[in-house]
Design a protein around this motif. Structure first.
Motif, mmCIF file in Angstrom:
data_model
loop_
_atom_site.group_PDB
_atom_site.id
_atom_site.type_symbol
_atom_site.label_atom_id
_atom_site.label_comp_id
_atom_site.label_asym_id
_atom_site.label_seq_id
_atom_site.Cartn_x
_atom_site.Cartn_y
_atom_site.Cartn_z
ATOM 1 N N ALA A 86 13.464 -51.660 7.020
ATOM 2 C CA ALA A 86 14.784 -52.007 7.559
ATOM 3 C C ALA A 86 15.522 -50.840 8.190
ATOM 4 O O ALA A 86 16.276 -51.019 9.134
ATOM 5 N N GLY A 87 15.331 -49.628 7.687
ATOM 6 C CA GLY A 87 16.114 -48.504 8.190
ATOM 7 C C GLY A 87 15.526 -47.822 9.403
ATOM 8 O O GLY A 87 16.094 -46.847 9.900
ATOM 9 N N LEU A 88 14.424 -48.310 9.922
ATOM 10 C CA LEU A 88 13.738 -47.633 11.019
ATOM 11 C C LEU A 88 14.591 -47.611 12.286
ATOM 12 O O LEU A 88 14.996 -48.649 12.807
ATOM 13 N N ASP B 227 23.721 -52.574 1.532
ATOM 14 C CA ASP B 227 24.090 -51.924 0.274
ATOM 15 C C ASP B 227 23.098 -50.853 -0.149
ATOM 16 O O ASP B 227 23.444 -49.894 -0.842
ATOM 17 N N ASN B 228 21.834 -51.031 0.246
ATOM 18 C CA ASN B 228 20.784 -50.122 -0.241
ATOM 19 C C ASN B 228 20.257 -49.159 0.817
ATOM 20 O O ASN B 228 19.564 -48.204 0.488
ATOM 21 N N LEU B 229 20.572 -49.426 2.071
ATOM 22 C CA LEU B 229 20.055 -48.585 3.153
ATOM 23 C C LEU B 229 20.624 -47.174 3.045
ATOM 24 O O LEU B 229 21.807 -46.988 2.800
ATOM 25 N N GLY B 230 19.759 -46.188 3.208
ATOM 26 C CA GLY B 230 20.201 -44.799 3.131
ATOM 27 C C GLY B 230 19.939 -44.185 1.775
ATOM 28 O O GLY B 230 19.649 -43.005 1.663
ATOM 29 N N LEU C 269 13.365 -64.373 3.814
ATOM 30 C CA LEU C 269 14.560 -63.648 3.375
ATOM 31 C C LEU C 269 14.234 -62.590 2.320
ATOM 32 O O LEU C 269 15.145 -62.011 1.721
ATOM 33 N N ALA C 270 12.963 -62.339 2.084
ATOM 34 C CA ALA C 270 12.571 -61.377 1.048
ATOM 35 C C ALA C 270 13.083 -59.983 1.389
ATOM 36 O O ALA C 270 12.891 -59.490 2.500
ATOM 37 N N VAL C 271 13.742 -59.359 0.414
ATOM 38 C CA VAL C 271 14.204 -57.977 0.558
ATOM 39 C C VAL C 271 13.650 -57.199 -0.625
ATOM 40 O O VAL C 271 13.912 -57.533 -1.774
ATOM 41 N N THR C 272 12.849 -56.180 -0.340
ATOM 42 C CA THR C 272 12.270 -55.344 -1.383
ATOM 43 C C THR C 272 12.919 -53.971 -1.319
ATOM 44 O O THR C 272 12.933 -53.344 -0.250
ATOM 45 N N VAL C 273 13.444 -53.531 -2.444
ATOM 46 C CA VAL C 273 14.125 -52.238 -2.496
ATOM 47 C C VAL C 273 13.354 -51.321 -3.437
ATOM 48 O O VAL C 273 13.054 -51.691 -4.566
ATOM 49 N N ARG C 274 13.020 -50.129 -2.955
ATOM 50 C CA ARG C 274 12.300 -49.155 -3.771
ATOM 51 C C ARG C 274 13.061 -47.846 -3.824
ATOM 52 O O ARG C 274 13.619 -47.402 -2.828
ATOM 53 N N SER C 275 13.039 -47.252 -4.999
ATOM 54 C CA SER C 275 13.578 -45.903 -5.172
ATOM 55 C C SER C 275 12.413 -45.048 -5.630
ATOM 56 O O SER C 275 11.973 -45.140 -6.775
ATOM 57 N N VAL D 291 14.030 -49.792 2.003
ATOM 58 C CA VAL D 291 14.262 -51.236 2.049
ATOM 59 C C VAL D 291 13.273 -51.881 3.017
ATOM 60 O O VAL D 291 13.161 -51.469 4.169
ATOM 61 N N ARG D 292 12.574 -52.910 2.526
ATOM 62 C CA ARG D 292 11.664 -53.688 3.368
ATOM 63 C C ARG D 292 12.168 -55.120 3.416
ATOM 64 O O ARG D 292 12.673 -55.644 2.416
ATOM 65 N N VAL D 293 11.967 -55.760 4.559
ATOM 66 C CA VAL D 293 12.602 -57.069 4.742
ATOM 67 C C VAL D 293 11.695 -58.062 5.473
ATOM 68 O O VAL D 293 10.921 -57.682 6.349
#
Length: 202
Positions: free
Chosen positions: A77-79, A61-64, A33-39, A68-70
């Motif tokens: 995730a957004g691919l 919430d973070n896509l776009g 369930l790991a979700v990594t969010v980078r800006s 986001v990696r999952v």
């Protein structure tokens, strides 16, 4: 350590199990369930999801806005997704995540391997693997967006890449000076430039 049965049943068949294990160890996560969010280059702190529903809500919430990696493979995730509503819940399901992640990583590996000239020498494969993992993490290799790039086609995939020590060559073992010092230890390196005359008065 990932379950061998899970790898066997779910991973892309073009990747050997040892390569899958190395890929996930270097670039993935032990938490499905790991979700990594980078800006940009910064990691955004997000609450740790405890259910697939929470993970998907966090991704939406973070896509776009962020990268986001999952999941186990840290799949992008957004691919191929235009809007967050297209997200599939099985993205965080371990087997499906391994399948999607290893299929995409196999393509990335082939892109990197082709750039190297599809080498088969065991001494080169660790570098190919390292560059493929870096390309997976960044999404780019030599200016190419690897996730959206065309698959160069099947290349011979190695059984494993850590069975050799790239820093040691049989040819060097016979040289006397090879045993004097490790080239990576600056404290044991010999003098290359004589600076003894610097600052001396004529």
């Amino acid at each position: 350590m990932l379950d061998a049965v899970l790898i066997h049943q779910c991973a892309d068949p073009s990747l050997k199990p040892a390569i899958v294990e190395q890929f996930i160890a270097k670039a993935g996560s032990q938490d499905p369930l790991a979700v990594t969010v980078r800006s940009g280059n910064r990691v955004v702190l997000v609450p740790k999801p405890t259910t697939p529903e929470e993970a998907l809500a966090l991704i939406r919430d973070n896509l776009g806005r962020n990268t986001v990696r999952v999941g186990l493979t840290q799949y992008p995730a957004g691919l191929g997704i235009v809007e967050a509503g297209q997200l599939k819940p099985d993205m965080v399901e371990p087997c499906e995540n391994i399948h999607m992640g290893t299929t995409l990583f196999a393509k990335v590996f082939r892109i990197v391997s082709k750039w190297y000239g599809n080498p088969t020498a065991k001494e080169v494969l660790p570098q190919v693997m390292d560059d493929a993992v870096l390309a997976w993490q960044t999404g780019y290799f030599e200016g190419v967006a690897v996730f959206r790039a065309e698959d160069p086609g099947q290349a011979e995939m190695p059984e494993t890449v850590d069975s050799v020590n790239p820093g040691r060559s049989d040819a060097l073992e016979n040289h006397d000076d090879a045993t004097e010092a490790s080239p990576t230890d600056p404290n044991k390196a010999g003098i290359r430039i004589d600076l003894s005359g610097v600052g001396a008065r004529p």
